[in-house]
Design a protein around this motif. Structure first.
Motif, PDB file in Angstrom:
ATOM      1  N   THR A 124       0.873  -1.172   0.000  1.00  0.00           N
ATOM      2  CA  THR A 124       0.000   0.000   0.000  1.00  0.00           C
ATOM      3  C   THR A 124       0.905   1.214   0.000  1.00  0.00           C
ATOM      4  OG1 THR A 124      -1.677  -1.198   1.243  1.00  0.00           O
ATOM      5  CG2 THR A 124      -1.833   1.198   1.239  1.00  0.00           C
ATOM      6  N   ASN A 125       0.900   1.974  -1.095  1.00  0.00           N
ATOM      7  CA  ASN A 125       1.876   3.041  -1.275  1.00  0.00           C
ATOM      8  C   ASN A 125       1.210   4.366  -1.612  1.00  0.00           C
ATOM      9  OD1 ASN A 125       4.161   1.232  -1.064  1.00  0.00           O
ATOM     10  ND2 ASN A 125       3.512   0.446  -3.050  1.00  0.00           N
ATOM     11  N   THR A 126       1.952   5.428  -1.369  1.00  0.00           N
ATOM     12  CA  THR A 126       1.539   6.773  -1.740  1.00  0.00           C
ATOM     13  C   THR A 126       2.663   7.404  -2.542  1.00  0.00           C
ATOM     14  OG1 THR A 126       0.220   7.021   0.273  1.00  0.00           O
ATOM     15  CG2 THR A 126       0.859   9.043  -0.860  1.00  0.00           C
ATOM     16  N   TYR A 127       2.326   7.913  -3.704  1.00  0.00           N
ATOM     17  CA  TYR A 127       3.280   8.660  -4.519  1.00  0.00           C
ATOM     18  C   TYR A 127       2.919  10.139  -4.396  1.00  0.00           C
ATOM     19  CZ  TYR A 127       4.757   4.368  -6.993  1.00  0.00           C
ATOM     20  OH  TYR A 127       5.246   3.134  -7.318  1.00  0.00           O
ATOM     21  N   THR A 128       3.909  10.962  -4.092  1.00  0.00           N
ATOM     22  CA  THR A 128       3.689  12.396  -3.932  1.00  0.00           C
ATOM     23  C   THR A 128       4.378  13.140  -5.069  1.00  0.00           C
ATOM     24  OG1 THR A 128       3.656  12.120  -1.532  1.00  0.00           O
ATOM     25  CG2 THR A 128       3.952  14.361  -2.373  1.00  0.00           C
ATOM     26  N   PHE A 129       3.641  14.035  -5.708  1.00  0.00           N
ATOM     27  CA  PHE A 129       4.187  14.825  -6.801  1.00  0.00           C
ATOM     28  C   PHE A 129       4.973  16.014  -6.257  1.00  0.00           C
ATOM     29  CE2 PHE A 129       0.987  12.485  -9.030  1.00  0.00           C
ATOM     30  CZ  PHE A 129       1.486  12.341 -10.304  1.00  0.00           C
ATOM     31  N   PRO A 130       5.993  16.456  -6.977  1.00  0.00           N
ATOM     32  CA  PRO A 130       6.687  17.680  -6.571  1.00  0.00           C
ATOM     33  C   PRO A 130       5.771  18.885  -6.820  1.00  0.00           C
ATOM     34  CG  PRO A 130       7.551  16.875  -8.663  1.00  0.00           C
ATOM     35  CD  PRO A 130       6.569  15.853  -8.172  1.00  0.00           C
ATOM     36  N   SER A 131       6.145  20.001  -6.319  1.00  0.00           N
ATOM     37  CA  SER A 131       5.368  21.212  -6.556  1.00  0.00           C
ATOM     38  C   SER A 131       5.350  21.495  -8.048  1.00  0.00           C
ATOM     39  CB  SER A 131       5.997  22.384  -5.810  1.00  0.00           C
ATOM     40  OG  SER A 131       5.309  23.573  -6.122  1.00  0.00           O
ATOM     41  N   ASN A 150      -5.119  -0.187  -3.884  1.00  0.00           N
ATOM     42  CA  ASN A 150      -5.072   1.138  -4.493  1.00  0.00           C
ATOM     43  C   ASN A 150      -3.738   1.832  -4.229  1.00  0.00           C
ATOM     44  OD1 ASN A 150      -7.609   0.890  -5.564  1.00  0.00           O
ATOM     45  ND2 ASN A 150      -8.607   2.208  -4.057  1.00  0.00           N
ATOM     46  N   LEU A 151      -3.289   2.621  -5.195  1.00  0.00           N
ATOM     47  CA  LEU A 151      -2.112   3.473  -5.062  1.00  0.00           C
ATOM     48  C   LEU A 151      -2.633   4.895  -4.914  1.00  0.00           C
ATOM     49  CD1 LEU A 151       0.957   4.140  -5.349  1.00  0.00           C
ATOM     50  CD2 LEU A 151       0.545   4.259  -7.811  1.00  0.00           C
ATOM     51  N   THR A 152      -2.187   5.592  -3.868  1.00  0.00           N
ATOM     52  CA  THR A 152      -2.647   6.959  -3.615  1.00  0.00           C
ATOM     53  C   THR A 152      -1.655   7.949  -4.206  1.00  0.00           C
ATOM     54  OG1 THR A 152      -3.698   6.255  -1.562  1.00  0.00           O
ATOM     55  CG2 THR A 152      -3.312   8.614  -1.839  1.00  0.00           C
ATOM     56  N   LEU A 167      -5.735  11.457  -5.204  1.00  0.00           N
ATOM     57  CA  LEU A 167      -6.303  10.607  -6.251  1.00  0.00           C
ATOM     58  C   LEU A 167      -5.857   9.181  -6.001  1.00  0.00           C
ATOM     59  CD1 LEU A 167      -7.883  10.736  -8.984  1.00  0.00           C
ATOM     60  CD2 LEU A 167      -5.659  10.942 -10.094  1.00  0.00           C
ATOM     61  N   ALA A 168      -6.780   8.225  -6.119  1.00  0.00           N
ATOM     62  CA  ALA A 168      -6.442   6.812  -5.946  1.00  0.00           C
ATOM     63  C   ALA A 168      -6.435   6.130  -7.312  1.00  0.00           C
ATOM     64  CB  ALA A 168      -7.453   6.128  -5.032  1.00  0.00           C
ATOM     65  N   ILE A 169      -5.387   5.357  -7.553  1.00  0.00           N
ATOM     66  CA  ILE A 169      -5.296   4.568  -8.779  1.00  0.00           C
ATOM     67  C   ILE A 169      -5.590   3.120  -8.407  1.00  0.00           C
ATOM     68  CG2 ILE A 169      -3.800   3.749 -10.616  1.00  0.00           C
ATOM     69  CD1 ILE A 169      -2.239   6.278 -10.454  1.00  0.00           C
ATOM     70  N   ALA A 170      -6.596   2.562  -9.033  1.00  0.00           N
ATOM     71  CA  ALA A 170      -6.993   1.189  -8.734  1.00  0.00           C
ATOM     72  C   ALA A 170      -5.915   0.204  -9.172  1.00  0.00           C
ATOM     73  CB  ALA A 170      -8.313   0.864  -9.433  1.00  0.00           C
ATOM     74  N   THR A 171      -5.891  -0.924  -8.512  1.00  0.00           N
ATOM     75  CA  THR A 171      -4.926  -1.957  -8.870  1.00  0.00           C
ATOM     76  C   THR A 171      -5.233  -2.488 -10.264  1.00  0.00           C
ATOM     77  OG1 THR A 171      -3.918  -4.029  -8.195  1.00  0.00           O
ATOM     78  CG2 THR A 171      -6.268  -3.811  -7.813  1.00  0.00           C
ATOM     79  N   GLY A 172      -4.195  -2.865 -10.965  1.00  0.00           N
ATOM     80  CA  GLY A 172      -4.352  -3.412 -12.309  1.00  0.00           C
ATOM     81  C   GLY A 172      -4.742  -2.376 -13.337  1.00  0.00           C
ATOM     82  N   SER A 173      -4.602  -1.115 -13.001  1.00  0.00           N
ATOM     83  CA  SER A 173      -5.009  -0.061 -13.924  1.00  0.00           C
ATOM     84  C   SER A 173      -4.108  -0.044 -15.151  1.00  0.00           C
ATOM     85  CB  SER A 173      -4.937   1.302 -13.231  1.00  0.00           C
ATOM     86  OG  SER A 173      -3.597   1.597 -12.905  1.00  0.00           O
ATOM     87  N   ALA A 174      -4.643   0.540 -16.192  1.00  0.00           N
ATOM     88  CA  ALA A 174      -3.831   0.758 -17.382  1.00  0.00           C
ATOM     89  C   ALA A 174      -2.750   1.774 -17.038  1.00  0.00           C
ATOM     90  CB  ALA A 174      -4.708   1.281 -18.507  1.00  0.00           C
ATOM     91  N   ILE A 175      -1.821   1.977 -17.939  1.00  0.00           N
ATOM     92  CA  ILE A 175      -0.794   2.985 -17.712  1.00  0.00           C
ATOM     93  C   ILE A 175      -1.447   4.350 -17.855  1.00  0.00           C
ATOM     94  CG2 ILE A 175       1.342   3.984 -18.589  1.00  0.00           C
ATOM     95  CD1 ILE A 175       2.158   1.153 -19.421  1.00  0.00           C
ATOM     96  N   LEU A 176      -1.344   5.151 -16.812  1.00  0.00           N
ATOM     97  CA  LEU A 176      -1.915   6.495 -16.807  1.00  0.00           C
ATOM     98  C   LEU A 176      -0.798   7.513 -16.992  1.00  0.00           C
ATOM     99  CD1 LEU A 176      -4.276   6.072 -13.722  1.00  0.00           C
ATOM    100  CD2 LEU A 176      -4.848   5.800 -16.132  1.00  0.00           C
ATOM    101  N   THR A 177      -1.122   8.642 -17.586  1.00  0.00           N
ATOM    102  CA  THR A 177      -0.147   9.703 -17.779  1.00  0.00           C
ATOM    103  C   THR A 177      -0.517  10.886 -16.898  1.00  0.00           C
ATOM    104  OG1 THR A 177       0.222   9.012 -20.058  1.00  0.00           O
ATOM    105  CG2 THR A 177       0.948  11.224 -19.472  1.00  0.00           C
ATOM    106  N   ALA A 178       0.437  11.353 -16.117  1.00  0.00           N
ATOM    107  CA  ALA A 178       0.255  12.543 -15.279  1.00  0.00           C
ATOM    108  C   ALA A 178       1.022  13.682 -15.938  1.00  0.00           C
ATOM    109  CB  ALA A 178       0.781  12.299 -13.877  1.00  0.00           C
ATOM    110  N   VAL A 179       0.309  14.772 -16.257  1.00  0.00           N
ATOM    111  CA  VAL A 179       0.909  15.903 -16.964  1.00  0.00           C
ATOM    112  C   VAL A 179       0.728  17.173 -16.148  1.00  0.00           C
ATOM    113  CG1 VAL A 179       0.843  17.277 -19.093  1.00  0.00           C
ATOM    114  CG2 VAL A 179       0.336  14.836 -19.172  1.00  0.00           C
TER     115      VAL A 179
END
Length: 189
Positions: A124-131, A150-152, A167-179
């Motif tokens: 169970t992990n959380t990824y934090t974006f930089p400013s 879920n990945l937070t 935002l939570a990303i469900a397990t087994g999700s497709a590759i998502l792009t964060a822009v």
């Protein structure tokens, strides 16, 4: 075989053999072999001429530029510019490569994750974006969750992800792009 050997084979006639009738059937084959050999020799000479021309062109380019060819931060990095736009001109240390970045613990996403696939396979992990203000326009990374839970995703400070504070990303999700779409804003799709 040399060019002369191929030419000799091609020049053979019926009179070149004691049994003209028997050899007459072989003459077309000899002629074809000779012609093929001459063609191969001509192509080899042409390839050598092209290689010499390319070497001369490269030597001239090195002499004119001192070895500094291409666009961007690395030699001949046009594909990076095409893929990353203005962010391709970031310092070379900022973009070390686009190898996947597996992170199976909570992780602070960094500028160097630009263009990379950041993914987790367990926990169970959380990824934090930089400013967002610390990232160039168009900065992006790809995200994948294969952990089983879920990945937070969390932005920093008042930044938002799809207009939300988390935002939570469900397990087994497709590759998502964060822009990074604007100062303080990330879109994840």
């Amino acid at each position: 075989m040399s060019n002369a050997d191929w030419a000799l084979l091609q020049a053979l006639t019926d009179q070149s053999f004691a049994n003209g009738a028997f050899r007459q059937n072989l003459r077309p084959a000899f002629n074809a072999v000779g012609a093929t050999g001459l063609d191969a020799a001509a192509y080899a000479e042409l390839a050598l001429a092209y290689a010499n021309a390319a070497a001369a062109s490269y030597a001239l380019a090195l002499a004119l530029t001192g070895g500094g060819q291409g666009i961007g931060t690395t030699m001949l990095s046009l594909p990076r510019v095409v893929e990353h736009g203005s962010a391709a001109f970031a310092e070379i240390e900022a973009i070390r490569g686009l190898f996947p970045n597996p992170q199976n613990a909570s992780y602070q996403i960094v500028l160097q994750d630009f263009g990379k696939l950041v993914f987790c396979t367990s926990g169970t992990n959380t990824y934090t974006f930089p400013s967002a203000v610390d990232l160039p326009d168009g900065w992006f990374c790809r995200l994948r969750n294969r952990s089983g839970v879920n990945l937070t995703l969390n932005p920093t400070g008042a930044d938002t992800l799809n207009g939300s504070a988390s935002l939570a990303i469900a397990t087994g999700s497709a590759i998502l792009t964060a822009v990074r779409t604007a100062a303080g804003t990330f879109e994840v799709a």
